[in-house]
Design a protein around this motif. Sequence first.
Motif, mmCIF file in Angstrom:
data_model
loop_
_atom_site.group_PDB
_atom_site.id
_atom_site.type_symbol
_atom_site.label_atom_id
_atom_site.label_comp_id
_atom_site.label_asym_id
_atom_site.label_seq_id
_atom_site.Cartn_x
_atom_site.Cartn_y
_atom_site.Cartn_z
ATOM 1 N N LYS A 509 6.564 -14.118 20.830
ATOM 2 C CA LYS A 509 5.948 -14.188 19.508
ATOM 3 C C LYS A 509 4.610 -13.455 19.490
ATOM 4 O O LYS A 509 4.229 -12.863 18.495
ATOM 5 C CB LYS A 509 5.770 -15.639 19.083
ATOM 6 N N ALA A 516 3.992 -15.899 10.336
ATOM 7 C CA ALA A 516 5.180 -16.735 10.174
ATOM 8 C C ALA A 516 5.868 -16.495 8.848
ATOM 9 O O ALA A 516 7.082 -16.597 8.737
ATOM 10 C CB ALA A 516 4.800 -18.213 10.308
ATOM 11 N N GLU A 547 10.268 -16.062 11.272
ATOM 12 C CA GLU A 547 10.684 -17.319 11.909
ATOM 13 C C GLU A 547 11.970 -17.896 11.352
ATOM 14 O O GLU A 547 12.538 -18.810 11.942
ATOM 15 C CB GLU A 547 9.569 -18.364 11.766
ATOM 16 N N SER A 548 12.480 -17.377 10.197
ATOM 17 C CA SER A 548 13.645 -18.025 9.590
ATOM 18 C C SER A 548 14.477 -17.018 8.809
ATOM 19 O O SER A 548 14.014 -15.925 8.464
ATOM 20 C CB SER A 548 13.201 -19.151 8.658
ATOM 21 N N HIS A 565 16.299 -21.579 11.133
ATOM 22 C CA HIS A 565 15.254 -21.132 12.057
ATOM 23 C C HIS A 565 15.850 -20.201 13.099
ATOM 24 O O HIS A 565 17.000 -20.373 13.527
ATOM 25 C CB HIS A 565 14.597 -22.335 12.728
ATOM 26 N N ASP A 567 14.893 -19.695 16.252
ATOM 27 C CA ASP A 567 14.749 -20.066 17.664
ATOM 28 C C ASP A 567 16.111 -20.103 18.345
ATOM 29 O O ASP A 567 17.069 -20.715 17.837
ATOM 30 C CB ASP A 567 14.084 -21.438 17.788
#
Length: 818
Positions: A509, A516, A547-548, A565, A567
């Motif tokens: 990141k 974000a 992030e999304s 998300h 991740d």
Amino acid sequence: MGNRGMEDLIPLVNRLQHALGSAGQSCSLHLPQIAVVGGQSAGKSSVLENFVGRDFLPRGSGMVTRRPLILQLLTADTEHGEFLHCKGKKFTDFDEICREIEAETQRITGSNKGISPVPINLRIYSPNVLNLTLVDLPGITKVPVGDQPADIEYQIRDMIMQYICKDNCLILAVTPANTDLANSDALKLAKDVDPQGQRTIGVITKLDLMDKGTDARNILENRLLPLRRGYIGVVNRSQKDVVGKKDIKAALLAEKNFFLSHPSYKHMAESMGTPYLQKTLNQQLTNHIRESLPAFRSHLQSQLLSLNKKAEEFKQFSPDDPARRTKTLLQLAQRLAVDFEKLIEGSGDTVDTVNLSGGAKINRIFHERFPYELVQIESDEKKLRQEINYAIRNIHGVRTGLFTPDMAFEAIVKKQLLCLKGPCIKFVDMVSQELITTLYQCINKLSSFPKLQEETERLVTTEIQEQESKCKEQVLMLIEIQLAYINTKHEDFIGFTIAQQTNNQANKKTNAGMAANHVIRKGWLTISNLGIMKGGAKEYWFILSAESLSWFKDDEEKEKKYMLHLDNLRFRDVEKTFMSSKCVFALFNTELRNVYKDYKSLELACGSQEQLDSWKASLLQAGVYPEKVAVDEQGNGAPENFTDPQLERQVETIRNLVESYMSIIYKTIKDLMPKTIMHLMINSVKEFISSELLAQLYALGECSALMDESTEQQKHREEVLCKHAALKEALAVIGKFSTSTCTTPLPPPVDSSWIRPSSPTLPKKTSGSVRGHAPSVPRVPSNASSKSTDSLQQIARQHHRAPPSVPRRHPPAIPNVK
């Protein structure tokens, strides 16, 4: 002969047709003509033969006319016929003309009553005709015979409509006197296309065959069933007369005697018969031509203006002039350089709104395709840790190392640097191919000179290939420079101390450097793997941020459906299904968790491969990478199964160092590669085309041969000049037209509502229409036969009969007949 000046006006049309015919079909116009319409055996062919004064049309029972016959009558000193399909051949025997019509009809339609809309074009030259152009059409029939299709009625109707629908076509509606005129199919079709009756002339045949005690006087006087242009009665030869070879002149004399001697028609004998019909048709045609000339002239002038500039260039064109060849070569070379630069720099005269081309595609390669190729070579986490593990253990050998070895870091970095060669070489190849594609777009304009086009393509392609080789050498040198020295003192390199304290996810990141809430991409995508019970595949408006990934019902972004998300997400390609043409990719979780509701993956579809690549590049910017499959061919075991905590810490440190250093390398390569290619390839090729190409073309020593025109260009130039000359000739003919010709006034309107249109879709008569007055009729003697009164009452009763059903213009589907 009727209308004053007519003899000058009608030949004018024939001269125009001849002039325009030499210019080809692109110059053709719908010139005025007369179409003969009627039922089978109504006497249409006999009327045409009376115009010519000779027997030349096929005879027989049933449907004899099975193809349209375009008959052009031309006044000449000699008598002969010519067919368009037999150019140069003159037919002096009219029996031979009849046989040729039959043979040409059968050639297209066969011998078993088939029909065809392809016309037969026939010109008759004779001193005994007036200048007329007529179209004889197949007779209207309702029952198919022989090879005729089940929808014969509709096909003949459509064939007739193709001719009579034109506003500049006069309609000759032929109806036998011994049938019910109120139910005439010919008049009904004419009513469909000419509701005001301005183009329709009624012709009544077979007056001599009416039942004894009846006549058509009230019809011919336009009293009972009026037409705006009225009716003309004719008496044709009977079948017995035709078989007996009765002379047409004798038949015309018999027709004249019939009208003069018949008590019901003798008062109107001067306005009856074939000669009067000829004069009337010429008068109406004269009016029609005069009305058509202004628009006709404007159309020709607009075509002439559009050709003037090109024709002037072609007139001054001298193919064998050396000075002209040299000048043209110079202009084409300069134009090629300008066009190529405009396509690359994006300032073209015409902007393509359908596809990317030239500089736009190269820009896409720079900033989307190349970064994507770089990410493709990045090792995934599992494989990278495995390689670091083996490197550290192999460096220590039999000893147990207390410190993290520098050599492991350098070995891993150099291995990843070597992997850059493939994507960089591929990058150069893609740009080179796009330059060649752009070149092809430009040299297509040289197609008029094939040799010049061939040599230009060869020289520029060779230059592109040479610059491509130089560029590849430079790119490989850049990678060798990076391999020569690993700069661990770089200001962006994290160093050993920080590397021991940084975890992988935070480092990703940090390198991304994105807020974000930063939006990377927006667009429409289809979720294609939803089950039918959950609504099936649906299209949503997607928004990708750092992030999304969120999607909404539409692009107004008011109703959010879901937010995913990023991740632990990766993506992979999905093969196209047999039933779908869309390009699909899938998002999945590396920890095998559900991505969306109870789905392990989310399959997203877009319309083209270009959109798919663009979405992939955007996902890379957001830190979502493609799926990697790690295969250990040596069987060394899983790298995550560390048994030594110290080794595990060393692996983590080296991993952070490698990732930090390679991020610097990637930034450097992404920056230097487009600059290198721009300098060594694109700019060099542009400079070659603008400065060196012309000199190399001259160096070939075949400058004259290079400028040899193609056959297609020569033909095109001749066609343009021919068309230009034909248009000028046509306008000159119109300019010489004498304004002394006069126009016959149109008769006043009459109430023709007795004709029931055959198509319900045609416009209805307005409520404000008023029945017009019929033309003046001579006073009938008081001792006229009472039979006329009986005939009037009989026809009046017929007028109130319900007309038979007539098919619509667009019939329903016809069932298959076994």
